[in-house]
Scaffold this active site. Structure first.
Site, PDB file in Angstrom:
ATOM      1  N   GLU A   1      12.000  28.448 -65.383  1.00 41.77           N
ATOM      2  CA  GLU A   1      12.563  27.870 -64.160  1.00 41.77           C
ATOM      3  C   GLU A   1      11.565  27.826 -63.011  1.00 41.77           C
ATOM      4  OE1 GLU A   1      14.005  30.249 -65.947  1.00 41.77           O
ATOM      5  OE2 GLU A   1      15.653  29.106 -66.844  1.00 41.77           O
TER       6      GLU A   1
ATOM      7  N   HIS B   1      26.523  33.389 -64.026  1.00 37.62           N
ATOM      8  CA  HIS B   1      26.560  31.945 -64.287  1.00 37.62           C
ATOM      9  C   HIS B   1      27.665  31.264 -63.497  1.00 37.62           C
ATOM     10  CE1 HIS B   1      24.294  33.471 -67.720  1.00 37.62           C
ATOM     11  NE2 HIS B   1      23.855  32.249 -67.931  1.00 37.62           N
TER      12      HIS B   1
END
Ligand SMILES: Cc1ncc(C[n+]2csc(CCOP(=O)(O)OP(=O)(O)O)c2C)c(N)n1
Ligand SMILES: [Mg+2]
Lengths: 343, 328
Positions: free
Chosen positions: B60, B129
């Site tokens: 990321e 999440h």
């Protein structure tokens, strides 16, 4: 005392400058220009230190005295138009890539005439219009951006390459892995130049790195890696030139680790508690990149003492003028403080 | 007008802009054959090929860093993060690089990039999440934060975001992907920084965004039948915030409730209230301003706990009733 040369360099020390320079296609004028630029960087850094001591500098600085051969060897080996992304210790890289020392000194003193209108300072000097995408205050910061710049070059199919210069410390950031891996799988035209000055602040590279030289890590990504004597300006030039040719011809990234040594403390304040005076003295006398190059040029009769002195005087004048320029420049207007947050 | 889903609207905006502008490309994990974790990029690899649908390793930091680098030299990358939570691995390039390059370099750099990120709870994906991290992103000058609530807004705002010369965090709510709405065929844009009255009303202003717009609308429609007139103001862009729209609405209704899913402490509801309290709208208030936000907890897994952690329609309704009946 050379406890640092733990591994063999991939280059041989340049001994015959005539042979080496003709092999590399560098004429006398260029050799002298390289020497002049190294001197310019040294004097700039010494002046920066002086400005700081005089209390004229608001922020911090990271001086690169002792590392001039890396900057100049690399700066002269890449093409105009190639991208440069470097790190906090970036003055030398900029000067070697042709930056205007007036604008650099002005930026250092926070003036409106500086490269970044006083917004960046020593650690963020950039000249985006010249494809110089900025020094980075985040260790490893350039490594991430380089991937994207490499992608852009690849997609636009230009014949540019991306030179990213970072320290030994950055090689232990997680981004080092992500960046090299991506560059390798996508065959990006990136030249990784690890300027190993043997310390990240106080951390000796061998102490904090499980395995050196770092070229072994490059091998893990299938990237050709070299570990070279970074105080030999012609060696740096040679390896960066070859690496640049490689990257430019579509063969993908190359990794070059240039070993060198920093003279000043890490930043503005540093009591050198992590290294000995003997060690510093050894590098300053025996290994100094400017003295070494000077000797080569003198031995080959490419320069004489008189011209050496002239160059030093001339460069002192240029740097003195940069201080005058910076001092006479206006401060940025405080009412513009929120300018340029958004485009 | 044809009805399409929020997911399709985002997909269409990307596809159409990539056809128009060759500098636009998508970069992210599993965006190729797999079509992205939420299927937003389905089919794009076939049309644009692997160079412009740039599938990455699980990296990321380098995804967002690479987007920033590419943007600085003239590309217009769209980075897709699998989950908004993962922006935390990439705050460095977002906040220290992309957000600051222009300013640090004296106005000479532009960083036209979009980071798309699915946020929010409601899928049982638990604490790592399900977050709504908008307020964190909003804190950094140089970044714009966009959070569409409908398919129509999603397409128009994403087109504007891609064309905007600044780094944009484009926050998509996972629960909205399947929600359908009317979307015209072809190109249209919605300017960034302009709020939208999704439901006009006179008694109270509900300032909100994203999924909470849908919930607030359901409540507004219900209360309408009882004669409680709720104005639902959808900010659409959280930063820059459309202060004038907030002020105008509160001057009209005299009451304010701010609703967001992000946790309360440090949340952007405080910003909205500050806008009102330091403007002429303050004098028009007939009741204390209130906020209804996510509880100050990580999002729990259990469905009942999860629902309890963020505002639900019943909470919004109760809060509105309390405010309009001068309970505070
Ligand atoms: C991400 C990050 N961590 C820590 C620092 C603080 N810091 C600045 S320079 C530096 C040492 C870097 O060492 P190296 O990469 O070898 O470069 P050098 O200073 O030796 O040129 C550190 C720890 C930082 N700026 N960024
Ligand atoms: Mg170092």
């Amino acid at each position: 005392m050379t406890t640092w040369k733990k591994e063999e360099f991939d280059n041989f020390e340049t001994t015959d400058v005539l042979e080496k320079s003709s092999e590399l296609g560098i004429n006398q004028e260029k050799l002298i220009d390289m020497y002049r630029t190294m001197v310019k960087i040294r004097i700039f850094e010494e002046m920066a230190d002086k400005q700081y001591a005089l209390g004229k500098v608001h922020g911090t600085m990271h001086l690169s005295a002792g590392q001039e051969a890396v900057a100049v060897g690399a700066g002269f080996a890449i093409n105009k138009g190639d991208y440069l992304l470097n790190h906090h210790r970036g003055h030398g890289h900029f000067i070697a890539s042709g930056a205007d020392v007036n604008k650099m000194m002005a930026e250092f003193l926070g003036k409106d005439t500086g490269y970044c209108h006083g917004r960046g300072g020593s650690m963020h000097i950039a000249d985006v219009t010249a494809n110089n995408l900025g020094a980075n205050g985040i260790v490893g910061g350039g490594l991430q951006l380089a991937v994207g710049v490499g992608l852009a070059v690849q997609m636009k199919k230009t014949d540019q390459i991306v030179l990213t210069i970072f320290g030994d410390g950055a090689a232990n950031e997680g981004i080092f892995h992500e960046s090299l891996n991506m560059a390798a799988i996508w065959n990006l035209p990136i030249l990784y130049l690890c300027e190993n000055n043997q310390y990240g602040m106080s951390a000796n590279v061998v102490r904090v790195s499980a395995k050196t030289p770092f070229k072994d890590r490059a091998a893990a990504y299938g990237i050709p890696g070299y570990y070279i004597d970074g105080n030999d300006v012609l060696a740096v030039y040679e390896f960066i030139r070859k690496a640049a040719d490689n990257a430019r011809s579509g063969k993908g990234p190359v990794f070059v680790e240039a070993q060198t040594y920093r003279y000043f403390g890490h930043s503005k304040s540093d009591r050198n508690l992590y290294r000995t005076k003997e060690e510093i003295d050894y590098w300053k006398s025996v290994e100094d990149p400017i003295i070494r190059f000077e000797k080569l040029l003198l031995n080959a009769n490419l320069i004489d003492i008189q011209s050496i002195n002239m160059i030093k005087e001339e460069m002192s004048k240029v740097i003195d003028e940069s201080v005058t320029f910076a001092e006479n420049s206006p401060e940025p207007d405080v009412k513009d403080v929120t300018e340029w947050v958004y485009a | 007008m044809p009805e399409i889903t929020y997911r399709e609207a985002i997909h269409d905006a990307m596809v159409e802009e990539m056809r128009r502008d060759e500098n636009v490309f998508l970069i992210g994990e599993d965006i190729g054959t797999y079509g992205g974790a939420f299927g937003v990029s389905a089919g794009m690899l076939a049309e644009f090929g692997p160079e412009r649908i740039r599938e990455t390793p699980i990296s990321e930091l380098a995804i967002v860093g690479a987007a920033a680098g590419a943007a600085m030299v003239g590309m217009k990358p769209i980075a897709e993060l699998m989950f908004m939570d993962f922006i935390l691995l990439a705050l460095e390039p977002l906040m220290n690089q992309a957000a600051k390059a222009r300013y640090m370099f004296g106005g000479k750099a532009t960083v036209p990039m979009v980071v798309r990120m699915p946020g929010g709870s409601g899928t049982g994906a638990a604490a790592q999440h399900s977050q709504s991290l908008e307020s964190i992103l909003m804190h950094i000058p140089g970044i714009k934060v966009v959070a569409p609530s409908t398919a129509y807004d999603a397409k128009g705002l994403l087109l504007s975001a891609i064309r905007d010369p600044n780094p944009i965090c484009f926050v998509e709510h996972k629960l909205l992907y399947k929600v359908k709405g009317e979307v015209p065929v072809g190109e249209y844009t919605i300017p960034l920084g302009v709020a939208d009255i999704k439901h006009p009303g006179d008694d109270i202003t509900v300032v909100t965004s994203g999924i909470m717009v849908q919930k607030s609308l359901a409540v507004a429609q219900k209360l309408n039948q009882e004669g409680i007139s709720v104005e639902v103001l959808d900010l659409r862009t959280l930063r820059p915030m459309d202060s004038q729209a907030i002020i105008n609405s509160v001057k009209k209704t005299g009451r304010l409730l701010v609703v967001h899913e992000a946790v309360q402490t440090g949340g952007w509801a405080g910003e909205v209230m500050a806008v009102v309290s330091s403007s002429e709208a303050f004098d028009y208030l007939d009741a204390p301003m209130r906020r209804l936000a996510g509880k100050d907890v990580p999002i729990p897994y259990n469905r009942f706990l999860e629902a309890a952690a963020v505002p639900q329609e019943a909470d919004i309704e109760a809060e509105i009733r309390a405010i309009v009946s001068n309970k505070y």
